[in-house]
Design a protein around this motif. Structure first.
Motif, short mmCIF file in Angstrom:
data_model
loop_
_atom_site.label_atom_id
_atom_site.label_comp_id
_atom_site.label_asym_id
_atom_site.label_seq_id
_atom_site.Cartn_x
_atom_site.Cartn_y
_atom_site.Cartn_z
N VAL A 130 37.04 36.52 48.56
CA VAL A 130 36.91 36.01 47.19
C VAL A 130 35.44 35.84 46.82
CG1 VAL A 130 37.06 33.50 47.53
CG2 VAL A 130 38.09 34.52 45.52
N THR A 135 35.68 43.03 42.91
CA THR A 135 36.84 43.18 42.05
C THR A 135 37.65 41.88 41.97
OG1 THR A 135 38.72 44.60 41.59
CG2 THR A 135 38.35 44.07 43.88
N ASN A 136 38.70 41.87 41.14
CA ASN A 136 39.51 40.68 40.95
C ASN A 136 40.30 40.33 42.22
OD1 ASN A 136 38.73 40.84 38.18
ND2 ASN A 136 40.25 42.46 37.95
N VAL A 137 40.44 39.04 42.47
CA VAL A 137 41.13 38.61 43.69
C VAL A 137 42.18 37.55 43.35
CG1 VAL A 137 40.86 37.58 45.98
CG2 VAL A 137 39.02 39.00 45.05
N LEU A 138 43.41 37.76 43.84
CA LEU A 138 44.46 36.75 43.67
C LEU A 138 44.71 36.10 45.02
CD1 LEU A 138 46.81 35.27 42.21
CD2 LEU A 138 48.23 37.26 42.66
N ILE A 139 44.46 34.79 45.12
CA ILE A 139 44.71 34.06 46.35
C ILE A 139 46.06 33.37 46.21
CG2 ILE A 139 43.92 32.16 47.83
CD1 ILE A 139 41.97 34.40 47.98
N VAL B 137 45.54 31.16 42.87
CA VAL B 137 44.39 31.26 41.97
C VAL B 137 44.00 32.74 41.83
CG1 VAL B 137 42.00 30.59 41.54
CG2 VAL B 137 43.53 29.01 42.72
N LEU B 138 43.86 33.19 40.59
CA LEU B 138 43.40 34.55 40.35
C LEU B 138 41.96 34.47 39.85
CD1 LEU B 138 43.72 37.63 39.90
CD2 LEU B 138 44.82 37.12 37.74
N VAL B 139 41.04 35.02 40.64
CA VAL B 139 39.62 35.00 40.28
C VAL B 139 39.27 36.34 39.64
CG1 VAL B 139 37.27 34.81 41.14
CG2 VAL B 139 39.06 33.38 42.11
N ILE B 140 38.85 36.29 38.37
CA ILE B 140 38.56 37.51 37.63
C ILE B 140 37.08 37.83 37.72
CG2 ILE B 140 38.52 38.52 35.30
CD1 ILE B 140 41.33 38.25 36.45
N LYS B 141 36.80 39.05 38.18
CA LYS B 141 35.40 39.45 38.31
C LYS B 141 35.01 40.49 37.27
CE LYS B 141 35.02 37.98 42.98
NZ LYS B 141 34.05 37.85 44.06
N ASN B 142 35.97 41.26 36.79
CA ASN B 142 35.66 42.24 35.74
C ASN B 142 36.92 42.63 34.98
OD1 ASN B 142 37.05 44.20 37.40
ND2 ASN B 142 35.18 44.30 38.63
#
Lengths: 142, 142
Positions: A130, A135-139, B137-142
């Motif tokens: 993370v 790129t986007n990451v879903l934990i 949790v979804l972390v958006i990077k782009n």
């Protein structure tokens, strides 16, 4: 929405939960689904590989391919094709590298792997991904 | 799948992308969408509440309300039910508290907010939430 999803699994229950979330999403978004299992070989000191290491490595590799084969079969029953990747190295790095190599736009993974320490709300591999993935990451936590 | 999504917005470009991702997800999953914006007051030392402090928080709150009006408009155009929330406090904690009082099953947020230092791949608020939230949790990077 997301078009190419990579889900990291290690055989733990939470990684299976992450796999099912990824599967549902892939189905809904009509996205390509990839799964990865990394044999954690980063913890082995460099040096001659003796039979003990060889055994440990084989054991992990086997666990990886069996776990992935089962999940891929389940996915196919639901009509989703999955490409599996079996790799070795530092798990966090390899997950990020594979994600970049296949050009995925979402990495899905559990918050913890096989370490079940309660106080660890986010494991080291998930934390690495993370933090450093581009790129986007879903934990997935449960 | 996810049925109640909380997206954290702070007016930054990346939070706008996160909002659009969350909007798409809510639409696809048929989920309820909530947004939360935090007036970061954790940065102010406790002490007498003078006119400067009052001005700062009033200004932030107003900017926030104007911004939320736009988001609500966009959600309406997409036929997604949306509820906006404004809270004051330590942003990371307030986002987690809001998600548990609303009983959300997913938090969506940008990898960083208004701090745009490149080497900070994951900002402090996002890091706090992904580490301490009990839900996915979804972390958006782009």
């Amino acid at each position: 929405m997301f078009t190419k999803i990579l889900v990291a699994i290690d055989g733990s229950d939470i990684s299976k939960a992450a796999f099912y979330k990824a599967l549902d999403m892939a189905k809904l978004f009509k996205a390509e689904l990839h799964t990865i299992y990394v044999v954690e070989s980063g913890m082995m000191s460099p040096g001659p590989v003796d039979t003990t290491w060889e055994l440990i490595y084989q054991r992990l590799e086997q666990e990886g391919s069996t776990t992935m084969a089962n999940l891929v079969e389940e996915a196919e029953k639901k009509g989703v094709t999955v490409t599996s990747h079996l790799e070795a190295g530092h798990a966090g790095d390899i997950i990020i590298k594979t994600g970049a190599a296949i050009g995925c736009d979402l990495i899905v993974m559990g918050s913890l792997g096989k370490s079940k320490l309660d106080r660890l709300l986010l494991g080291s591999v998930s934390s690495h991904v993370v933090n450093y993935a581009k790129t986007n990451v879903l934990i997935v936590k449960k | 799948m996810f049925s109640k999504i909380l997206v954290a917005v702070d007016g930054s470009d990346i939070s706008k992308i996160a909002f659009h991702r969350a909007l798409d997800l809510a639409k696809q999953f048929n989920a309820e969408l909530h947004t939360v914006s935090i007036v970061e007051s954790g940065a102010m030392s406790p002490g007498t509440y003078d006119s400067n402090k009052k001005m700062i928080s009033q200004h932030t709150e107003k900017t926030c309300r104007d911004y939320l009006t736009q988001l609500v408009e966009e959600a309406k155009q997409n036929d997604v039910m949306i509820t906006t929330h404004i809270d004051v406090g330590h942003a990371g904690n307030a986002i987690i508290d809001m998600s548990s009082s609303l009983k959300c099953d997913l938090i969506v947020m940008g990898s960083r907010g208004k701090g745009v230092i490149d080497r900070l791949i994951l900002g402090s608020v996002s890091s706090h939430v992904v580490n301490n939230a009990k839900i996915s949790v979804l972390v958006i990077k782009n």
